[in-house]
Motif scaffolding. Structure first.
Motif, mmCIF file in Angstrom:
data_model
loop_
_atom_site.group_PDB
_atom_site.id
_atom_site.type_symbol
_atom_site.label_atom_id
_atom_site.label_comp_id
_atom_site.label_asym_id
_atom_site.label_seq_id
_atom_site.Cartn_x
_atom_site.Cartn_y
_atom_site.Cartn_z
ATOM 1 N N ILE A 10 0.936 -1.127 0.087
ATOM 2 C CA ILE A 10 -0.110 -0.095 -0.145
ATOM 3 C C ILE A 10 0.842 1.164 0.073
ATOM 4 C CG2 ILE A 10 -1.487 1.375 1.348
ATOM 5 C CD1 ILE A 10 -2.946 -1.379 2.279
ATOM 6 N N LYS A 11 2.188 1.279 0.854
ATOM 7 C CA LYS A 11 2.806 2.587 0.962
ATOM 8 C C LYS A 11 3.292 2.563 -0.314
ATOM 9 C CE LYS A 11 5.221 1.247 4.481
ATOM 10 N NZ LYS A 11 6.286 1.257 5.608
ATOM 11 N N VAL A 12 3.911 1.537 -0.895
ATOM 12 C CA VAL A 12 4.469 1.786 -2.593
ATOM 13 C C VAL A 12 3.440 2.255 -3.434
ATOM 14 C CG1 VAL A 12 5.588 0.380 -4.318
ATOM 15 C CG2 VAL A 12 6.478 0.061 -1.995
ATOM 16 N N SER A 13 2.416 1.608 -3.458
ATOM 17 C CA SER A 13 1.362 1.998 -4.370
ATOM 18 C C SER A 13 1.141 3.612 -4.133
ATOM 19 C CB SER A 13 0.162 1.466 -3.962
ATOM 20 O OG SER A 13 0.273 -0.099 -4.336
ATOM 21 N N LEU A 14 0.938 4.067 -3.040
ATOM 22 C CA LEU A 14 0.725 5.653 -2.711
ATOM 23 C C LEU A 14 1.920 6.391 -3.336
ATOM 24 C CD1 LEU A 14 -0.626 5.569 0.903
ATOM 25 C CD2 LEU A 14 -1.962 6.214 -1.288
ATOM 26 N N VAL A 15 2.910 6.077 -2.967
ATOM 27 C CA VAL A 15 4.032 6.482 -3.681
ATOM 28 C C VAL A 15 4.152 6.809 -5.165
ATOM 29 C CG1 VAL A 15 6.825 6.710 -3.645
ATOM 30 C CG2 VAL A 15 5.510 6.390 -1.465
ATOM 31 N N VAL A 16 3.982 5.516 -5.852
ATOM 32 C CA VAL A 16 3.942 5.560 -7.189
ATOM 33 C C VAL A 16 2.855 6.418 -7.923
ATOM 34 C CG1 VAL A 16 3.570 3.729 -9.173
ATOM 35 C CG2 VAL A 16 5.056 3.066 -7.325
ATOM 36 N N ALA A 17 1.618 6.212 -7.151
ATOM 37 C CA ALA A 17 0.704 6.967 -7.449
ATOM 38 C C ALA A 17 0.985 8.531 -7.610
ATOM 39 C CB ALA A 17 -0.876 6.705 -6.700
ATOM 40 N N ALA A 18 1.703 8.877 -6.476
ATOM 41 C CA ALA A 18 2.045 10.182 -6.348
ATOM 42 C C ALA A 18 2.816 10.573 -7.443
ATOM 43 C CB ALA A 18 2.451 10.785 -4.895
ATOM 44 N N ILE A 19 3.886 9.911 -7.626
ATOM 45 C CA ILE A 19 4.958 10.232 -8.632
ATOM 46 C C ILE A 19 4.014 10.339 -10.161
ATOM 47 C CG2 ILE A 19 6.857 9.132 -9.951
ATOM 48 C CD1 ILE A 19 7.722 7.921 -7.381
ATOM 49 N N LEU A 20 3.316 9.326 -10.454
ATOM 50 C CA LEU A 20 2.508 9.453 -11.586
ATOM 51 C C LEU A 20 1.779 10.805 -11.919
ATOM 52 C CD1 LEU A 20 1.314 5.977 -12.079
ATOM 53 C CD2 LEU A 20 3.004 6.881 -13.423
ATOM 54 N N ILE A 21 1.015 10.916 -10.830
ATOM 55 C CA ILE A 21 0.206 12.571 -10.673
ATOM 56 C C ILE A 21 1.181 13.593 -10.965
ATOM 57 C CG2 ILE A 21 -1.172 14.003 -9.209
ATOM 58 C CD1 ILE A 21 -2.318 11.397 -7.909
ATOM 59 N N ALA A 22 2.458 13.625 -10.311
ATOM 60 C CA ALA A 22 3.413 14.612 -10.260
ATOM 61 C C ALA A 22 3.805 14.838 -11.649
ATOM 62 C CB ALA A 22 4.158 14.676 -9.392
ATOM 63 N N VAL A 23 4.252 13.613 -12.298
ATOM 64 C CA VAL A 23 4.764 13.637 -13.688
ATOM 65 C C VAL A 23 3.962 13.899 -14.666
ATOM 66 C CG1 VAL A 23 5.645 12.293 -15.552
ATOM 67 C CG2 VAL A 23 6.628 12.013 -13.258
ATOM 68 N N THR A 24 2.445 13.659 -14.582
ATOM 69 C CA THR A 24 1.724 13.956 -15.445
ATOM 70 C C THR A 24 0.974 15.442 -15.195
ATOM 71 O OG1 THR A 24 0.633 11.739 -15.361
ATOM 72 C CG2 THR A 24 -0.857 13.403 -16.438
ATOM 73 N N SER A 25 1.052 16.021 -14.155
ATOM 74 C CA SER A 25 0.744 17.443 -13.943
ATOM 75 C C SER A 25 1.962 18.263 -14.665
ATOM 76 C CB SER A 25 0.864 17.687 -12.394
ATOM 77 O OG SER A 25 0.466 19.048 -12.089
ATOM 78 N N LEU A 26 3.063 17.845 -14.187
ATOM 79 C CA LEU A 26 4.223 18.728 -14.936
ATOM 80 C C LEU A 26 4.347 18.564 -16.555
ATOM 81 C CD1 LEU A 26 7.303 17.574 -12.463
ATOM 82 C CD2 LEU A 26 6.033 19.816 -12.635
ATOM 83 N N PHE A 27 4.047 17.530 -16.961
ATOM 84 C CA PHE A 27 3.937 17.475 -18.430
ATOM 85 C C PHE A 27 2.782 18.360 -19.047
ATOM 86 C CE2 PHE A 27 2.557 15.128 -22.431
ATOM 87 C CZ PHE A 27 3.588 15.462 -22.763
ATOM 88 N N VAL A 28 1.483 18.225 -18.587
ATOM 89 C CA VAL A 28 0.422 19.243 -18.912
ATOM 90 C C VAL A 28 0.944 20.472 -18.711
ATOM 91 C CG1 VAL A 28 -1.941 19.466 -18.563
ATOM 92 C CG2 VAL A 28 -0.880 17.004 -18.867
ATOM 93 N N SER A 29 1.349 20.762 -17.630
ATOM 94 C CA SER A 29 1.561 22.274 -17.289
ATOM 95 C C SER A 29 2.754 22.893 -18.320
ATOM 96 C CB SER A 29 2.061 22.335 -15.872
ATOM 97 O OG SER A 29 1.021 21.952 -15.097
#
Length: 388
Positions: A10-29
């Motif tokens: 669960i901890k690894v999944s949360l970290v991976v989800a956070a990284i994916l959200i951050a990368v997607t946000s940075l790319f779209v921005s």
């Protein structure tokens, strides 16, 4: 121990989800910022062309459309410099209070900075003579600057959410885990109570019936040992009251017990200071900690000859105990995980011994326990420090 592996997943999944959200946000921005930069560049080219029309206008020129374009810029900061680099005009800029006495110099310096950063458009006022020109220098709009910072703010919010989520998860799971441990410990102590009482009664009868039998005292020792184990389990989950206790006596009890039940190939050596050390301890629980470390050391040495060395020393405000063995040692990554519930390198075992030892040392005695050193093939040293 699927429970602990699930927490890790669960901890690894949360970290991976956070990284994916951050990368997607940075790319779209980044895409939005690039498009907005291009649009502002196009607007400034139109604005610069309107500026050229204003500077080359005569009495027959209709300036209404030109002035509408020039006055329609309410967001993009602009500074116009002539060919000598002198200030001509500006829009959407506020001079800092410290530079208002010489605002023209500040605007000229700001315009030249924009030129150096590649944000300027040169407009020639006379197509035949390209020596007469103006430089339209512009900066990013406040909207574009906010958009550039937005993904990092969003990233911070996402990371904060992940940290809070992991903390809440660990807190709730730790509370649940503590309830399970306490319940199991209390139930174990309760279940052991009845047979231990019966065994104590039977040994007393055997002592009276066979007073000369040498095996009965040994049986009595084992029964008392069971009684001690039940007492230890009953104290898990409560806050036992530490009392002044001789540290030397506690460790000697453990070594005497371990020496009788350990292979003769393994020597247990104690190194004590010249004087006795008295500290506030819950003796039965602290014996459990030292006993657990010694048992792990015996397991690490296996059938090979070896030595366990227990060293007691003093610091200005603490005392320390080191349990060193000459066993197989452990890897560096295992040194960081060895106190986690469920972690074990043995084929059999629950992986709770060192976790309970850490709890006894840190929660009940306000001390600290860690792996001081370990080397593959040479052995491991655990160190405990508790306040005086």
């Amino acid at each position: 121990m699927n429970f602990f592996h699930t927490i890790e997943h669960i901890k690894v999944s949360l970290v991976v989800a956070a990284i994916l959200i951050a990368v997607t946000s940075l790319f779209v921005s980044h895409l939005l910022t690039r498009d907005l930069q291009s649009e502002e560049r196009n607007k400034m080219e139109v604005w610069a062309e309107a500026m050229r029309s204003l500077n080359t206008a005569d009495e027959t020129t209709d300036l209404s459309l030109v002035l509408r374009v020039l006055n329609g810029n309410h967001t993009i900061p602009v500074i116009v410099l002539d060919r000598q680099g002198h200030y001509s005009t500006s829009r959407n800029l506020s001079v800092p209070a410290s530079d208002r006495q010489d605002s023209i110099s500040w605007l000229v310096a700001k315009g030249k900075q924009m030129e150096q950063e590649g944000r300027s458009i040169r407009i020639y006022l006379n197509d035949a003579d390209q020596k007469d020109y103006i430089d339209v220098c512009y900066d990013e709009s406040s909207l574009l600057k906010r958009l550039a910072w937005y993904p990092y703010v969003q990233l911070g919010v996402v990371l904060l959410f992940v940290v809070v989520a992991i903390f809440a998860l660990l807190t709730s799971k730790k509370a649940e885990q503590n309830k399970v441990w306490v319940g199991l410990s209390k139930e174990t102590a309760h279940q052991l109570g009845t047979p231990i009482s019966s065994l104590m009664a039977w040994t007393e009868m055997l002592k009276e019936t066979y007073p000369q039998d040498d095996l009965i005292p040994e049986m009595d020792k084992d029964v008392k040992r069971l009684q001690l184990i039940a007492e230890r389990f009953s104290k898990i989950g409560s806050l036992p009251e530490p009392v002044p206790t001789s540290l030397t006596t506690v460790i000697q009890h453990v070594t005497e017990y371990m020496d009788r039940r350990t292979s003769k190939k393994i020597q247990i050596r104690c190194v004590f200071p010249d004087h006795d050390i008295t500290v506030r301890l819950c003796g039965s629980l602290f014996e459990w900690v030292i006993e657990n470390l010694c048992k792990n050391a015996v397991d690490a040495m296996g059938t090979a000859p070896g030595q366990i060395t227990i060293t007691v020393g003093e610091l200005p405000r603490k005392v320390y105990i080191e349990v060193a063995d000459t066993g197989k040692g452990m890897r560096k990554q295992d040194m960081r995980r060895v106190f986690r519930p469920g972690f074990t390198t043995k084929k059999r075992g629950w992986g709770l011994g060192l976790s309970l030892a850490k709890r006894i040392v840190e929660e009940y005695h306000h001390g600290h326990i860690w792996v001081k050193r370990s080397e593959i093939g040479k052995g491991t040293t655990f160190r405990i420090e508790i306040p005086r």
